[in-house]
Scaffold this active site. Structure first.
Site, PDB file in Angstrom:
ATOM      1  N   LYS A  26       0.835  -1.202   0.000  1.00  0.00           N
ATOM      2  CA  LYS A  26       0.000   0.000   0.000  1.00  0.00           C
ATOM      3  C   LYS A  26       0.872   1.255   0.000  1.00  0.00           C
ATOM      4  O   LYS A  26       0.634   2.188  -0.770  1.00  0.00           O
ATOM      5  CB  LYS A  26      -0.914  -0.042   1.235  1.00  0.00           C
ATOM      6  N   SER A  27       1.874   1.293   0.863  1.00  0.00           N
ATOM      7  CA  SER A  27       2.735   2.488   0.942  1.00  0.00           C
ATOM      8  C   SER A  27       3.386   2.777  -0.405  1.00  0.00           C
ATOM      9  O   SER A  27       3.421   3.922  -0.868  1.00  0.00           O
ATOM     10  CB  SER A  27       3.837   2.270   1.984  1.00  0.00           C
ATOM     11  N   ARG A 127      -8.809  11.775  12.687  1.00  0.00           N
ATOM     12  CA  ARG A 127      -7.371  11.537  12.903  1.00  0.00           C
ATOM     13  C   ARG A 127      -6.564  12.846  12.923  1.00  0.00           C
ATOM     14  O   ARG A 127      -6.937  13.825  12.276  1.00  0.00           O
ATOM     15  CB  ARG A 127      -6.856  10.565  11.839  1.00  0.00           C
ATOM     16  N   GLN A 174       4.817   9.031   7.612  1.00  0.00           N
ATOM     17  CA  GLN A 174       3.919   9.932   6.882  1.00  0.00           C
ATOM     18  C   GLN A 174       4.346  11.379   7.071  1.00  0.00           C
ATOM     19  O   GLN A 174       4.351  12.170   6.130  1.00  0.00           O
ATOM     20  CB  GLN A 174       2.482   9.716   7.350  1.00  0.00           C
ATOM     21  N   ASP A 320       1.827  -1.422  11.851  1.00  0.00           N
ATOM     22  CA  ASP A 320       0.495  -1.784  11.351  1.00  0.00           C
ATOM     23  C   ASP A 320       0.095  -3.217  11.726  1.00  0.00           C
ATOM     24  O   ASP A 320      -1.015  -3.649  11.418  1.00  0.00           O
ATOM     25  CB  ASP A 320       0.437  -1.626   9.826  1.00  0.00           C
ATOM     26  N   LYS A 347      -4.571   5.386  14.866  1.00  0.00           N
ATOM     27  CA  LYS A 347      -4.626   4.755  13.540  1.00  0.00           C
ATOM     28  C   LYS A 347      -6.077   4.804  13.032  1.00  0.00           C
ATOM     29  O   LYS A 347      -6.869   5.596  13.506  1.00  0.00           O
ATOM     30  CB  LYS A 347      -4.085   3.326  13.629  1.00  0.00           C
ATOM     31  N   ARG A 351      -6.534   1.384  18.029  1.00  0.00           N
ATOM     32  CA  ARG A 351      -6.303  -0.069  17.897  1.00  0.00           C
ATOM     33  C   ARG A 351      -6.021  -0.754  19.226  1.00  0.00           C
ATOM     34  O   ARG A 351      -6.137  -1.980  19.315  1.00  0.00           O
ATOM     35  CB  ARG A 351      -5.178  -0.341  16.890  1.00  0.00           C
TER      36      ARG A 351
END
Ligand code: S3P
Length: 447
Positions: A26-27, A127, A174, A320, A347, A351
């Site tokens: 994904k990244s 977020r 990020q 993750d 997240k 979580r």
């Protein structure tokens, strides 16, 4: 879309075998679209993740005038417009569930001559964006957010971006990427120092596009004002998606699986290190480098796990993977302690709380802490997960983690809100079932 209430009825199963490939990273998929769009020439991508998150990035660049063909079977072709060729999207850019899209795009869009508004779904709207808004403002960018630094974010339209050195208060790839991408547009050197190693796909991919990025110890730096040259990108399988099956095989007696062509970037292999420390049977083979990223085939066979205190230096390298690692801990013999992981609270869901709630509902001895969790696992020979109804809170990795738990469940686990699984892992339940899981997918809206 990801907010629909797809249900997984995850029934007990007792087999897991196969050799297979999970979807693309994904990244890297996000970054391939961003850098391909800003490059000069046509970039081709294979192995692109056709999940909603990466598609949100793709659609944003289409809305800014970039001609993108595909995705078609993981193949995408991007006609780059150069660093100064983006056009005003004319409407808000919807990032869906994707924090990576919003945070990295804020860095690229802050220096643009037009202003852009970035919006997201219910989960993303909660977020924190202050972590990117603050350094961008320090660079001279115009950035507006809603109360408490939440989305929507409006960036750009006026600004002359200044180069800067930024010391990150948290370990976030990020944030690092946001500042470096803004730095492409600044005069002089922009650098970011991180408190602990975070994924370095942005730095590696910039180099792949011919842009010099220097990494010295904990600092990455680049000079603004260069250009990106189109290239070909082969996206390996996402180790974060592979992680579900690495845990699944580690907790299912008799399991033997091989995950093909998985990215094993050193900043992402916390899941392997932690599972091995818990006694997992994991072997890497066919190690090679593909487009500047290390890749391997990963074989995982069942072997009883043991509880450990997870080393804090592994936390950013497995950031993750904790939802599914908690499932591993519930099956391991003895106590597992996670600490130093407060980032998990911001997240796609909180979580720590959401996983603790679900595990406790399944009958697991789990205690959430401010920055982690303590889990007393049951060891071999017991099926610890009892019937429960789980709320994912719009978080893909919560849904997939409880699906993995069904392999050691004695009753059905009902998992609500699994639409979000499509953000990172389209076809997850179908792949699971082909390997030995017993998941019924129910779409209440289709009734
Ligand atoms: C990502 C970085 C990580 C990770 C996220 C993807 C990226 O977030 O949790 O899923 O692609 O840069 P942080 O950098 O906020 O830890």
């Amino acid at each position: 879309m990801s907010e629909n209430n797809i249900q997984f009825l995850a029934k007990p199963a007792d087999r897991l075998n196969g050799e297979f490939r999970v979807p693309g990273d994904k990244s890297m998929s996000h970054r391939s679209i961003m850098l391909g769009s800003l490059a000069e020439g046509t970039t081709t991508v294979e192995g692109f993740l056709e999940g909603e998150d990466a598609l949100a990035t793709l659609n944003a660049f289409r809305a800014m005038g970039v001609n993108i063909t595909g995705p078609d079977n993981g193949k995408v072709s991007i006609e780059g417009v150069g660093l100064h060729g983006l056009q005003s999207p004319g409407k808000a850019l919807d990032m869906g569930n994707s924090g990576t899209s919003m945070r990295l795009l804020s860095g690229l869009l802050a220096p643009q001559p037009f202003s852009s508004t970035l919006i997201g779904d219910a989960s993303l709207s909660k977020r924190p964006m202050g972590r990117v808004a603050n350094p961008l403002r320090e660079m001279g960018a115009t950035v507006e957010t809603a109360a408490e630094g939440r989305p929507p974010m409006t960036v750009g339209g006026s600004s002359d971006i200044k180069a800067m050195h930024y010391t990150m208060p948290m370990a976030s790839a990020q944030v690092k990427s946001c500042v470096l991408l803004a730095g492409l547009y600044a005069d002089g050197e922009t650098s970011v120092t991180e408190p602990a190693p975070t994924r370095d796909h942005t730095e590696r991919m910039l180099r792949g596009f011919g842009y010099e990025v220097v990494t010295e110890g904990d600092t990455a730096k680049l000079q603004g004002g260069g250009k990106l040259t189109a290239c070909h990108i082969d996206v390996p399988s996402d180790i974060s998606s592979a992680a579900f099956f690495m845990v699944a095989a580690s907790i299912t007696p008799g399991a033997d699986i091989t995950l093909k062509h998985v990215g094993i970037n050193p900043t992402r292999i916390g899941i392997i290190n932690i599972l091995q420390a818990m006694n997992a049977d994991i072997t890497l083979s066919n190690q090679r480098e593909v487009g500047g990223e290390p890749v391997a085939d990963i074989r995982v066979c069942y072997r009883g796990l043991k509880g450990i205190h997870i080393p804090e230096d592994q936390v950013p390298l497995a950031i993750d993977e904790f939802p599914v690692l908690f499932v591993a801990a519930a099956c391991a013999e003895g106590q597992t302690i996670l600490s130093g992981a407060e980032e998990l609270r911001v997240k796609e869901s909180d979580r720590i709380q959401v996983m603790a709630d679900g595990l406790i509902d399944c009958g697991i001895d789990a205690t959430p802490t401010a920055d982690g969790m303590v889990i007393n696992g049951v060891g071999e020979g017991v099926r610890p997960f009892k019937a429960a109804t789980i709320a994912t809170h719009g978080d893909h990795r919560i849904g997939m983690s409880f699906a993995v738990a069904s392999l050691r469940a004695c009753e059905m686990i009902t998992i609500n809100g699994c639409g979000a699984v499509a953000t990172s892992f389209p076809g997850f339940a179908e792949l699971c079932n082909s390997l030995g899981f017993n998941i019924e997918v129910v779409d209440p809206d289709a009734k």
